[in-house]
Write a protein that holds these residues in place. Structure first.
Motif, PDB file in Angstrom:
ATOM      1  N   THR A   1      49.019  35.527  25.766  1.00 32.56           N
ATOM      2  CA  THR A   1      50.274  34.984  25.224  1.00 32.56           C
ATOM      3  C   THR A   1      50.630  33.631  25.847  1.00 32.56           C
ATOM      4  OG1 THR A   1      51.574  36.275  26.815  1.00 32.56           O
ATOM      5  CG2 THR A   1      51.223  37.239  24.635  1.00 32.56           C
ATOM      6  N   SER A   2      50.206  33.399  27.090  1.00 28.30           N
ATOM      7  CA  SER A   2      50.494  32.090  27.701  1.00 28.30           C
ATOM      8  C   SER A   2      49.701  30.975  27.023  1.00 28.30           C
ATOM      9  CB  SER A   2      50.210  32.112  29.205  1.00 28.30           C
ATOM     10  OG  SER A   2      48.832  32.211  29.449  1.00 28.30           O
ATOM     11  N   ASN A   3      48.637  31.321  26.321  1.00 27.33           N
ATOM     12  CA  ASN A   3      47.878  30.368  25.523  1.00 27.33           C
ATOM     13  C   ASN A   3      48.425  30.245  24.108  1.00 27.33           C
ATOM     14  OD1 ASN A   3      44.903  29.400  26.646  1.00 27.33           O
ATOM     15  ND2 ASN A   3      45.727  31.154  27.738  1.00 27.33           N
ATOM     16  N   GLY A   4      49.454  31.037  23.797  1.00 31.27           N
ATOM     17  CA  GLY A   4      50.058  30.994  22.473  1.00 31.27           C
ATOM     18  C   GLY A   4      49.340  31.822  21.422  1.00 31.27           C
ATOM     19  N   TYR A   5      48.485  32.740  21.848  1.00 31.69           N
ATOM     20  CA  TYR A   5      47.732  33.573  20.915  1.00 31.69           C
ATOM     21  C   TYR A   5      48.404  34.923  20.722  1.00 31.69           C
ATOM     22  CZ  TYR A   5      44.031  30.193  21.953  1.00 31.69           C
ATOM     23  OH  TYR A   5      43.300  29.053  22.124  1.00 31.69           O
ATOM     24  N   ASP A   6      48.083  35.546  19.617  1.00 34.85           N
ATOM     25  CA  ASP A   6      48.534  36.904  19.353  1.00 34.85           C
ATOM     26  C   ASP A   6      47.517  37.875  19.943  1.00 34.85           C
ATOM     27  OD1 ASP A   6      50.781  36.105  17.880  1.00 34.85           O
ATOM     28  OD2 ASP A   6      49.595  35.936  16.038  1.00 34.85           O
ATOM     29  N   TYR A   7      47.956  39.111  20.145  1.00 37.58           N
ATOM     30  CA  TYR A   7      47.056  40.123  20.681  1.00 37.58           C
ATOM     31  C   TYR A   7      47.302  41.448  19.969  1.00 37.58           C
ATOM     32  CZ  TYR A   7      51.143  41.833  23.176  1.00 37.58           C
ATOM     33  OH  TYR A   7      52.380  42.321  23.482  1.00 37.58           O
ATOM     34  N   VAL A   8      46.313  42.313  20.068  1.00 34.90           N
ATOM     35  CA  VAL A   8      46.420  43.669  19.539  1.00 34.90           C
ATOM     36  C   VAL A   8      46.136  44.612  20.693  1.00 34.90           C
ATOM     37  CG1 VAL A   8      45.461  45.378  17.951  1.00 34.90           C
ATOM     38  CG2 VAL A   8      45.669  42.984  17.232  1.00 34.90           C
TER      39      VAL A   8
ATOM     40  N   SER B   1      43.646  37.157  19.910  1.00 35.24           N
ATOM     41  CA  SER B   1      43.254  36.574  18.621  1.00 35.24           C
ATOM     42  C   SER B   1      42.293  35.397  18.764  1.00 35.24           C
ATOM     43  CB  SER B   1      44.489  36.151  17.831  1.00 35.24           C
ATOM     44  OG  SER B   1      45.203  35.162  18.538  1.00 35.24           O
ATOM     45  N   ALA B   2      42.234  34.798  19.931  1.00 35.19           N
ATOM     46  CA  ALA B   2      41.291  33.696  20.183  1.00 35.19           C
ATOM     47  C   ALA B   2      40.834  33.807  21.639  1.00 35.19           C
ATOM     48  CB  ALA B   2      41.958  32.356  19.923  1.00 35.19           C
ATOM     49  N   SER B   3      39.985  32.898  22.050  1.00 34.03           N
ATOM     50  CA  SER B   3      39.464  32.932  23.414  1.00 34.03           C
ATOM     51  C   SER B   3      40.418  32.175  24.348  1.00 34.03           C
ATOM     52  CB  SER B   3      38.078  32.290  23.437  1.00 34.03           C
ATOM     53  OG  SER B   3      37.517  32.401  24.707  1.00 34.03           O
ATOM     54  N   PRO B   4      41.188  32.908  25.154  1.00 32.19           N
ATOM     55  CA  PRO B   4      42.170  32.247  26.021  1.00 32.19           C
ATOM     56  C   PRO B   4      41.497  31.501  27.172  1.00 32.19           C
ATOM     57  CG  PRO B   4      42.145  34.591  26.456  1.00 32.19           C
ATOM     58  CD  PRO B   4      41.193  34.355  25.324  1.00 32.19           C
TER      59      PRO B   4
ATOM     60  N   PRO C   1      42.211  29.819  31.122  1.00 31.87           N
ATOM     61  CA  PRO C   1      40.827  29.952  31.569  1.00 31.87           C
ATOM     62  C   PRO C   1      40.317  31.374  31.330  1.00 31.87           C
ATOM     63  CG  PRO C   1      42.280  29.886  33.467  1.00 31.87           C
ATOM     64  CD  PRO C   1      43.137  29.694  32.257  1.00 31.87           C
ATOM     65  N   ILE C   2      39.148  31.466  30.768  1.00 28.15           N
ATOM     66  CA  ILE C   2      38.587  32.754  30.360  1.00 28.15           C
ATOM     67  C   ILE C   2      38.340  33.663  31.555  1.00 28.15           C
ATOM     68  CG2 ILE C   2      36.159  32.025  30.344  1.00 28.15           C
ATOM     69  CD1 ILE C   2      37.798  34.275  27.697  1.00 28.15           C
ATOM     70  N   LEU C   3      37.925  33.088  32.694  1.00 25.87           N
ATOM     71  CA  LEU C   3      37.702  33.918  33.874  1.00 25.87           C
ATOM     72  C   LEU C   3      38.998  34.565  34.353  1.00 25.87           C
ATOM     73  CD1 LEU C   3      35.096  31.892  35.975  1.00 25.87           C
ATOM     74  CD2 LEU C   3      34.730  33.922  34.568  1.00 25.87           C
ATOM     75  N   LEU C   4      40.082  33.814  34.283  1.00 22.20           N
ATOM     76  CA  LEU C   4      41.373  34.368  34.676  1.00 22.20           C
ATOM     77  C   LEU C   4      41.807  35.462  33.706  1.00 22.20           C
ATOM     78  CD1 LEU C   4      43.678  34.237  36.697  1.00 22.20           C
ATOM     79  CD2 LEU C   4      44.765  32.517  35.242  1.00 22.20           C
ATOM     80  N   TYR C   5      41.530  35.263  32.429  1.00 19.43           N
ATOM     81  CA  TYR C   5      41.852  36.280  31.427  1.00 19.43           C
ATOM     82  C   TYR C   5      41.177  37.603  31.787  1.00 19.43           C
ATOM     83  CZ  TYR C   5      41.726  38.850  27.013  1.00 19.43           C
ATOM     84  OH  TYR C   5      41.820  39.823  26.052  1.00 19.43           O
ATOM     85  N   PHE C   6      39.893  37.551  32.128  1.00 24.40           N
ATOM     86  CA  PHE C   6      39.177  38.781  32.452  1.00 24.40           C
ATOM     87  C   PHE C   6      39.565  39.328  33.828  1.00 24.40           C
ATOM     88  CE2 PHE C   6      36.211  37.175  29.170  1.00 24.40           C
ATOM     89  CZ  PHE C   6      36.233  38.290  28.349  1.00 24.40           C
ATOM     90  N   ALA C   7      39.828  38.467  34.797  1.00 23.45           N
ATOM     91  CA  ALA C   7      40.133  38.917  36.155  1.00 23.45           C
ATOM     92  C   ALA C   7      41.539  39.502  36.279  1.00 23.45           C
ATOM     93  CB  ALA C   7      39.972  37.763  37.137  1.00 23.45           C
ATOM     94  N   LEU C   8      42.494  38.936  35.557  1.00 28.51           N
ATOM     95  CA  LEU C   8      43.888  39.303  35.775  1.00 28.51           C
ATOM     96  C   LEU C   8      44.196  40.754  35.414  1.00 28.51           C
ATOM     97  CD1 LEU C   8      46.069  37.679  37.078  1.00 28.51           C
ATOM     98  CD2 LEU C   8      46.995  37.166  34.834  1.00 28.51           C
ATOM     99  N   GLY C   9      43.453  41.342  34.514  1.00 26.41           N
ATOM    100  CA  GLY C   9      43.666  42.749  34.200  1.00 26.41           C
ATOM    101  C   GLY C   9      43.421  43.624  35.416  1.00 26.41           C
TER     102      GLY C   9
END
Length: 161
Positions: A43-50, A63-66, A68-76
């Motif tokens: 959401t911080s990249n302005g994308y939608d999610y499911v 909905s798109a590739s956020p 930084p991608i590494l942060l997207y995967f690590a933050l979970g």
């Protein structure tokens, strides 16, 4: 014939039973917090999610590739670890070995997820065997803690005699 009562089974396996129940109770709450980490970057990249729950698995699809991608995967995994480790603030968690083991294993599981999701994200997403390997590592971690606390309890019992 030797009969074992439920009470004997409980006393022999109390640590393992309490640990397993703790892990099961924490599965969805910490899993949801884990997915919130992915949602935050999406959401911080302005994308939608499911957000979906399927086959006892929680998932977020951005909905798109956020970036930084590494942060997207690590933050979970990081969010999952924070949620798990924050439970150690409770004296009940710290003082009950069974609950302590369950919370520790949950935190360790999220640690593994943060590592595997971040550095092997394409394999993590496409290879279901990777999650089995992570589960095996978590089980070994749990058994190690179980052995440690079992020996510790026996030592305390021997000292009291």
């Amino acid at each position: 014939m030797i009969l074992i009562t439920r009470r004997e089974i409980w006393h022999r396996n109390k640590l393992l039973i309490v640990s397993a129940i703790t892990i099961l109770v924490l599965f969805f709450p910490t899993g949801f917090v884990h997915e919130l980490g992915h949602i935050l970057i999406c959401t911080s990249n302005g994308y939608d999610y499911v957000f979906s729950i399927a086959d006892l698995a929680l998932n977020v699809h951005c909905s798109a590739s956020p970036q930084p991608i590494l942060l997207y995967f690590a933050l979970g995994g990081i969010f999952g670890m924070i949620a798990s480790v924050s439970l150690f603030l409770s004296k009940k968690v710290r003082s009950n070995p069974g609950i302590f083991i369950g919370v520790s294993v949950t935190a360790f599981d999220h640690f593994l997820k943060s590592i595997f999701e971040t550095f092997t994200h394409s394999a993590y997403l496409s290879n279901p065997n990777l999650s089995i390997y992570m589960s095996v590592l978590s089980v070994f971690f749990m058994l190690g803690l179980f052995v440690f606390f079992s020996k510790r309890a026996k030592r305390k019992t021997a000292e009291m005699i």
